[in-house]
Scaffold this motif. Structure first.
Motif, PDB file in Angstrom:
ATOM      1  N   THR A 119       0.851  -1.175   0.000  1.00  0.00           N
ATOM      2  CA  THR A 119       0.000   0.000   0.000  1.00  0.00           C
ATOM      3  C   THR A 119       0.896   1.237   0.000  1.00  0.00           C
ATOM      4  OG1 THR A 119      -1.731  -1.181   1.185  1.00  0.00           O
ATOM      5  CG2 THR A 119      -1.824   1.219   1.250  1.00  0.00           C
ATOM      6  N   VAL A 120       0.712   2.080  -1.014  1.00  0.00           N
ATOM      7  CA  VAL A 120       1.516   3.295  -1.150  1.00  0.00           C
ATOM      8  C   VAL A 120       0.592   4.473  -1.447  1.00  0.00           C
ATOM      9  CG1 VAL A 120       3.552   2.046  -1.998  1.00  0.00           C
ATOM     10  CG2 VAL A 120       1.882   2.910  -3.629  1.00  0.00           C
ATOM     11  N   MET A 121       1.103   5.681  -1.273  1.00  0.00           N
ATOM     12  CA  MET A 121       0.371   6.883  -1.675  1.00  0.00           C
ATOM     13  C   MET A 121       0.772   7.195  -3.111  1.00  0.00           C
ATOM     14  SD  MET A 121      -1.593   7.842   0.746  1.00  0.00           S
ATOM     15  CE  MET A 121      -2.011   9.548   0.457  1.00  0.00           C
ATOM     16  N   GLY A 122      -0.196   7.466  -3.959  1.00  0.00           N
ATOM     17  CA  GLY A 122       0.136   7.792  -5.336  1.00  0.00           C
ATOM     18  C   GLY A 122      -1.082   8.187  -6.139  1.00  0.00           C
ATOM     19  N   VAL A 123      -0.836   8.475  -7.413  1.00  0.00           N
ATOM     20  CA  VAL A 123      -1.905   8.835  -8.349  1.00  0.00           C
ATOM     21  C   VAL A 123      -2.636   7.561  -8.752  1.00  0.00           C
ATOM     22  CG1 VAL A 123      -2.429   9.830 -10.608  1.00  0.00           C
ATOM     23  CG2 VAL A 123      -0.643  10.847  -9.167  1.00  0.00           C
TER      24      VAL A 123
END
Length: 171
Positions: A119-123
């Protein structure tokens, strides 16, 4: 923490963002020009998936325009990178820059996503159709770049004459 998503029937959040030349472009202006607008969000210009999707939209642009539908792409890329992308692939519709990701976040297209199992932050690659009255008639998240434009055209009742949309040039 999950990212709030836009849903069909909601009013599309207004935006004004710089295009590849730094010219402010608003959703209201696009709607006034086209009537209906496809707003698609992509993570980064010059990457394989984003290039495929953008070149496919360019390949379908004539049929979409004839159906009264405009197209605009939004990414966090700076205008200078968007200009290189536009020029390299001869893109004729607006590519808008949202470097602080405020519009992307408001549209539910920036936030937590899965990337190679983490799980990552991104577009979040997303596509919306905004009607002339500003309401959202289609909202899709986590779309696949390849084949997406043809699927979207079918949903919109737009027949594409060039079924084999052009492949992006290498680079």
């Amino acid at each position: 923490m999950s990212t709030p998503r836009l849903e069909v029937g909601q009013t599309a959040p207004a935006f004004t963002l710089p295009d590849a030349d730094g010219t402010p472009t608003s959703l209201a202006d696009l709607l006034a020009t086209h009537g209906r607008v496809v707003v698609y969000v992509y993570p980064a210009a010059m990457t394989p998936g984003c290039t495929t999707e953008t070149v496919d939209f360019e390949g379908a642009l004539q049929e979409l325009t004839e159906a009264g539908i405009g197209v605009v792409g939004i990414s966090p890329d700076p205008p200078a990178k968007l200009a290189r992308f536009r020029d390299k692939y001869e893109i004729t519709f607006p590519l808008l820059s949202d470097p602080d990701k405020a519009v992307l976040t408001e549209w539910g297209a920036f936030g937590e996503k899965k990337n190679y199992g983490k799980t990552v932050m991104g577009v979040i690659r997303s596509t919306f159709v905004v009607e002339s009255d500003g309401t959202i008639s289609l909202a899709r998240y986590n779309v696949r770049a390849k084949g997406h434009v043809a699927m979207l055209a079918k949903l919109l009742g737009v027949e594409l004459t060039d079924v084999d949309l052009p492949e992006p040039a290498e680079g």
